[in-house]
Design a protein around this motif. Structure first.
Motif, PDB file in Angstrom:
ATOM      1  N   PRO A 115     -32.255  -4.393  15.509  1.00 58.07           N
ATOM      2  CA  PRO A 115     -31.889  -4.178  14.101  1.00 58.07           C
ATOM      3  C   PRO A 115     -32.662  -3.053  13.426  1.00 58.07           C
ATOM      4  CG  PRO A 115     -32.156  -6.515  14.553  1.00 58.07           C
ATOM      5  CD  PRO A 115     -32.658  -5.790  15.767  1.00 58.07           C
ATOM      6  N   ILE A 116     -33.816  -2.685  13.973  1.00 57.05           N
ATOM      7  CA  ILE A 116     -34.637  -1.638  13.365  1.00 57.05           C
ATOM      8  C   ILE A 116     -33.908  -0.301  13.349  1.00 57.05           C
ATOM      9  CG2 ILE A 116     -36.753  -0.266  13.714  1.00 57.05           C
ATOM     10  CD1 ILE A 116     -38.135  -2.861  14.583  1.00 57.05           C
ATOM     11  N   PHE A 117     -32.977  -0.087  14.273  1.00 58.65           N
ATOM     12  CA  PHE A 117     -32.225   1.160  14.291  1.00 58.65           C
ATOM     13  C   PHE A 117     -31.586   1.454  12.934  1.00 58.65           C
ATOM     14  CE2 PHE A 117     -32.232   1.138  18.998  1.00 58.65           C
ATOM     15  CZ  PHE A 117     -32.308   2.504  19.262  1.00 58.65           C
ATOM     16  N   ALA A 118     -31.255   0.424  12.179  1.00 53.22           N
ATOM     17  CA  ALA A 118     -30.555   0.632  10.902  1.00 53.22           C
ATOM     18  C   ALA A 118     -31.352   1.483   9.930  1.00 53.22           C
ATOM     19  CB  ALA A 118     -30.235  -0.719  10.266  1.00 53.22           C
ATOM     20  N   PHE A 119     -32.677   1.384   9.955  1.00 56.11           N
ATOM     21  CA  PHE A 119     -33.491   2.088   8.967  1.00 56.11           C
ATOM     22  C   PHE A 119     -33.435   3.602   9.127  1.00 56.11           C
ATOM     23  CE2 PHE A 119     -35.534  -2.134   9.060  1.00 56.11           C
ATOM     24  CZ  PHE A 119     -35.436  -2.450   7.711  1.00 56.11           C
ATOM     25  N   GLY A 120     -33.003   4.093  10.279  1.00 53.03           N
ATOM     26  CA  GLY A 120     -32.866   5.525  10.472  1.00 53.03           C
ATOM     27  C   GLY A 120     -31.621   6.091   9.820  1.00 53.03           C
TER      28      GLY A 120
ATOM     29  N   ALA B   1     -29.678   9.628  -0.882  1.00 53.22           N
ATOM     30  CA  ALA B   1     -29.930  10.781  -0.005  1.00 53.22           C
ATOM     31  C   ALA B   1     -31.280  11.427  -0.309  1.00 53.22           C
ATOM     32  CB  ALA B   1     -28.805  11.802  -0.154  1.00 53.22           C
ATOM     33  N   ARG B   2     -31.559  11.666  -1.571  1.00 52.96           N
ATOM     34  CA  ARG B   2     -32.829  12.304  -1.915  1.00 52.96           C
ATOM     35  C   ARG B   2     -34.011  11.386  -1.610  1.00 52.96           C
ATOM     36  NH1 ARG B   2     -33.136  15.712  -7.402  1.00 52.96           N
ATOM     37  NH2 ARG B   2     -35.243  15.864  -6.550  1.00 52.96           N
ATOM     38  N   HIS B   3     -33.856  10.117  -1.889  1.00 48.73           N
ATOM     39  CA  HIS B   3     -34.943   9.173  -1.615  1.00 48.73           C
ATOM     40  C   HIS B   3     -35.196   9.048  -0.110  1.00 48.73           C
ATOM     41  CE1 HIS B   3     -34.054   7.002  -5.700  1.00 48.73           C
ATOM     42  NE2 HIS B   3     -34.461   8.243  -5.846  1.00 48.73           N
ATOM     43  N   MET B   4     -34.105   9.074   0.666  1.00 52.51           N
ATOM     44  CA  MET B   4     -34.239   8.989   2.118  1.00 52.51           C
ATOM     45  C   MET B   4     -34.966  10.213   2.661  1.00 52.51           C
ATOM     46  SD  MET B   4     -33.472   7.029   4.710  1.00 52.51           S
ATOM     47  CE  MET B   4     -32.812   6.859   6.365  1.00 52.51           C
ATOM     48  N   ASP B   5     -34.602  11.370   2.171  1.00 50.49           N
ATOM     49  CA  ASP B   5     -35.238  12.604   2.605  1.00 50.49           C
ATOM     50  C   ASP B   5     -36.736  12.558   2.303  1.00 50.49           C
ATOM     51  OD1 ASP B   5     -34.936  15.138   3.831  1.00 50.49           O
ATOM     52  OD2 ASP B   5     -34.983  16.140   1.886  1.00 50.49           O
ATOM     53  N   ALA B   6     -37.068  12.080   1.115  1.00 52.03           N
ATOM     54  CA  ALA B   6     -38.473  12.004   0.717  1.00 52.03           C
ATOM     55  C   ALA B   6     -39.248  11.017   1.590  1.00 52.03           C
ATOM     56  CB  ALA B   6     -38.571  11.602  -0.755  1.00 52.03           C
ATOM     57  N   TRP B   7     -38.649   9.846   1.850  1.00 51.83           N
ATOM     58  CA  TRP B   7     -39.326   8.832   2.674  1.00 51.83           C
ATOM     59  C   TRP B   7     -39.526   9.330   4.106  1.00 51.83           C
ATOM     60  CZ3 TRP B   7     -36.983   4.790   6.140  1.00 51.83           C
ATOM     61  CH2 TRP B   7     -37.949   3.847   6.560  1.00 51.83           C
ATOM     62  N   MET B   8     -38.489   9.947   4.647  1.00 51.30           N
ATOM     63  CA  MET B   8     -38.567  10.413   6.024  1.00 51.30           C
ATOM     64  C   MET B   8     -39.581  11.535   6.200  1.00 51.30           C
ATOM     65  SD  MET B   8     -36.841   8.952   8.407  1.00 51.30           S
ATOM     66  CE  MET B   8     -35.479   7.828   8.721  1.00 51.30           C
ATOM     67  N   GLU B   9     -39.537  12.521   5.323  1.00 55.68           N
ATOM     68  CA  GLU B   9     -40.329  13.726   5.540  1.00 55.68           C
ATOM     69  C   GLU B   9     -41.700  13.709   4.877  1.00 55.68           C
ATOM     70  OE1 GLU B   9     -39.058  15.324   7.859  1.00 55.68           O
ATOM     71  OE2 GLU B   9     -37.076  14.401   7.684  1.00 55.68           O
ATOM     72  N   HIS B  10     -41.854  12.943   3.792  1.00 56.45           N
ATOM     73  CA  HIS B  10     -43.143  12.939   3.092  1.00 56.45           C
ATOM     74  C   HIS B  10     -43.669  11.540   2.808  1.00 56.45           C
ATOM     75  CE1 HIS B  10     -43.244  17.276   2.692  1.00 56.45           C
ATOM     76  NE2 HIS B  10     -41.957  17.234   2.374  1.00 56.45           N
ATOM     77  N   GLY B  11     -42.952  10.526   3.273  1.00 58.82           N
ATOM     78  CA  GLY B  11     -43.465   9.166   3.287  1.00 58.82           C
ATOM     79  C   GLY B  11     -43.755   8.803   4.738  1.00 58.82           C
ATOM     80  N   ASN B  12     -43.612   7.539   5.049  1.00 57.83           N
ATOM     81  CA  ASN B  12     -43.897   7.085   6.423  1.00 57.83           C
ATOM     82  C   ASN B  12     -42.655   6.947   7.289  1.00 57.83           C
ATOM     83  OD1 ASN B  12     -46.710   6.773   5.980  1.00 57.83           O
ATOM     84  ND2 ASN B  12     -46.356   4.807   4.985  1.00 57.83           N
TER      85      ASN B  12
ATOM     86  N   TRP C 191     -22.278  -0.089  -1.438  1.00 56.14           N
ATOM     87  CA  TRP C 191     -23.644  -0.570  -1.681  1.00 56.14           C
ATOM     88  C   TRP C 191     -24.462  -0.704  -0.393  1.00 56.14           C
ATOM     89  CZ3 TRP C 191     -23.803  -5.206   0.890  1.00 56.14           C
ATOM     90  CH2 TRP C 191     -22.628  -5.955   0.974  1.00 56.14           C
ATOM     91  N   TRP C 192     -23.796  -0.651   0.705  1.00 54.70           N
ATOM     92  CA  TRP C 192     -24.485  -0.747   2.002  1.00 54.70           C
ATOM     93  C   TRP C 192     -24.953   0.619   2.507  1.00 54.70           C
ATOM     94  CZ3 TRP C 192     -19.614  -2.408   0.732  1.00 54.70           C
ATOM     95  CH2 TRP C 192     -18.538  -1.575   1.070  1.00 54.70           C
ATOM     96  N   GLU C 193     -24.496   1.709   1.840  1.00 57.70           N
ATOM     97  CA  GLU C 193     -24.900   3.049   2.265  1.00 57.70           C
ATOM     98  C   GLU C 193     -25.134   3.925   1.043  1.00 57.70           C
ATOM     99  OE1 GLU C 193     -23.012   4.233   6.381  1.00 57.70           O
ATOM    100  OE2 GLU C 193     -21.512   3.153   5.217  1.00 57.70           O
ATOM    101  N   GLY C 194     -26.263   3.663   0.401  1.00 57.45           N
ATOM    102  CA  GLY C 194     -26.619   4.445  -0.770  1.00 57.45           C
ATOM    103  C   GLY C 194     -26.882   5.900  -0.438  1.00 57.45           C
ATOM    104  N   GLY C 195     -27.190   6.178   0.808  1.00 59.79           N
ATOM    105  CA  GLY C 195     -27.403   7.540   1.299  1.00 59.79           C
ATOM    106  C   GLY C 195     -27.521   7.483   2.799  1.00 59.79           C
ATOM    107  N   ALA C 196     -26.418   7.636   3.497  1.00 60.13           N
ATOM    108  CA  ALA C 196     -26.410   7.457   4.957  1.00 60.13           C
ATOM    109  C   ALA C 196     -26.914   8.709   5.665  1.00 60.13           C
ATOM    110  CB  ALA C 196     -25.012   7.104   5.445  1.00 60.13           C
ATOM    111  N   GLU C 197     -27.990   8.561   6.393  1.00 56.81           N
ATOM    112  CA  GLU C 197     -28.615   9.660   7.122  1.00 56.81           C
ATOM    113  C   GLU C 197     -28.036   9.734   8.530  1.00 56.81           C
ATOM    114  OE1 GLU C 197     -32.369  12.224   7.091  1.00 56.81           O
ATOM    115  OE2 GLU C 197     -30.967  11.451   5.612  1.00 56.81           O
TER     116      GLU C 197
ATOM    117  N   GLN D 176     -39.183   2.934  -2.163  1.00 58.01           N
ATOM    118  CA  GLN D 176     -37.998   2.898  -3.026  1.00 58.01           C
ATOM    119  C   GLN D 176     -38.363   2.533  -4.456  1.00 58.01           C
ATOM    120  OE1 GLN D 176     -35.123  -0.221  -2.187  1.00 58.01           O
ATOM    121  NE2 GLN D 176     -33.411   1.141  -2.708  1.00 58.01           N
ATOM    122  N   ARG D 177     -39.270   1.603  -4.626  1.00 54.05           N
ATOM    123  CA  ARG D 177     -39.654   1.194  -5.982  1.00 54.05           C
ATOM    124  C   ARG D 177     -40.201   2.381  -6.781  1.00 54.05           C
ATOM    125  NH1 ARG D 177     -40.955  -3.720  -3.324  1.00 54.05           N
ATOM    126  NH2 ARG D 177     -43.076  -3.033  -2.828  1.00 54.05           N
TER     127      ARG D 177
END
Length: 360
Positions: free
Chosen positions: A104-109, A118-129, A237-243, A337-338
């Protein structure tokens, strides 16, 4: 004497005799194969792989080439992870949540219900963890990852009948991309189906499917879903920003020169930005065409969204209880996200809500 002066004064023969040949001649040619999980008929998603290939070739002066293969040409659409793990191919372009059957962890990618934009995902991936945590997980499959672009917030899909409440979802046979969304929808009574995009139209037409979600207006129009299911709901609602992701065979990447590694990373960044921009540019006109063709555009009732949120949180809690690694990644994403939601309240969302009320 610097190299440019040396070449000017001595000519190429003198350069070679002096042992100062241009570095490009020392680079051995590299040939990779990239298998996509998507068909050529989707120029947004599949086009990201093509853009990557074109950029690698241009940056390397033709010394590094990546051949791009559509879904099914080299391996089945959902077979790319196995092919990478076995070193059958060097790269893939896919949606990681297709592989939650493995873990199930694959989903987080890619995307999880009520997840990042999309913007939040980009930030988490590249400048978060995000990228660090996902690559630690992907390593067991011989994979390293890069963004291939983001669709932005997706539509809620096509339905053969109107969906007025969560009760209308019970017994609904629905194609969905995969991931934790399927588990949440199952809790709401939906019979989840996972199938490649190219098979969905016929299933809807025959009635073996009652509904499907895919991406948004531009892609959905090309796949013709509006011809066999008239009700088009939003938001997804299941794909607020699909990477979408480029998966890279880790051994193949590690074997590259430092220069070629930099080329791969740079080409990935170009392709990812291009995909997201294409969606934003092309979706508005496609939505107008769909509505003009008779599509019934409808918002999900808040009660449906609330039911989806409740079911999704139950799914997350169940997986957290079973797998510490899942919990670690999920909690890290939610903490990020918060903060993003807090900032967006004072920036993008406030501005967008005002602009949306204007007559431009």
């Amino acid at each position: 004497m610097d190299r440019r002066s040396l070449i000017k004064n001595a000519g190429i023969a003198g350069v070679l005799a002096a042992g100062a040949a241009p570095a490009v001649h020392a680079q051995a040619a590299v040939r990779w194969r990239l298998a996509s999980s998507f068909p050529k008929s989707l120029p947004t998603i599949y086009g990201s792989a093509e853009k990557f290939s074109e950029t690698v070739k241009a940056l390397s002066g033709g010394k590094f080439e990546v051949s791009v293969h559509a879904a099914g040409e080299l391996v089945p659409p959902f077979g790319v992870v196995d092919a990478l793990q076995n070193s059958t191919i060097e790269m893939a372009q896919t949606a990681s949540y297709y592989f939650t059957g493995k873990n199930p962890i694959f989903a987080f990618g890619c995307a999880v219900p009520f997840g990042l934009t999309a913007r939040h995902m980009d930030a988490w991936m590249e400048h978060g963890n995000g990228r660090k945590l996902m690559d630690e997980f992907y390593a067991q499959y011989n994979i390293a990852s890069m963004s291939a672009g983001n669709t932005g917030t997706q539509m809620g899909g096509w339905y053969r009948k109107e969906i007025k409440s969560a009760a209308d979802l019970k017994g609904l046979k629905m194609r969905m991309g995969g991931g934790l969304f399927g588990e949440a929808m199952t809790k709401l009574g939906v019979v989840a189906q996972n199938m490649p995009a190219g098979e969905v139209y016929q299933a809807l037409e025959k009635g073996t499917l009652d509904a499907t979600e895919f991406v948004g207006p531009f892609d959905d129009e090309k796949l013709g879903f509006h011809k066999v299911a008239k009700h088009y709901y939003y938001p997804g609602w299941w794909e607020g920003g699909a990477e979408l992701e480029f998966f890279i065979n880790k051994k193949a990447f590690d074997a590259l020169s430092a220069e070629n590694k930099a080329i791969v990373r740079a080409a990935g960044a170009v392709a990812a930005r291009d995909m997201t921009a294409k969606y934003d540019a092309q979706n508005p006109a496609a939505l107008r065409r769909l509505v003009a063709a008779g599509t019934k555009l409808r918002a999900f009732d808040k009660s449906i969204m609330d039911a989806g949120y409740k079911a999704s949180m139950e799914v997350f809690a169940e997986h957290e209880a079973k797998a510490p690694e899942f919990k670690k990644i999920h909690q890290d994403m939610r903490a990020f996200q918060r903060d993003q939601v807090l900032w967006s309240k004072f920036s993008e969302w406030r501005y967008d809500s005002y602009i949306a009320g204007l007559k431009l």
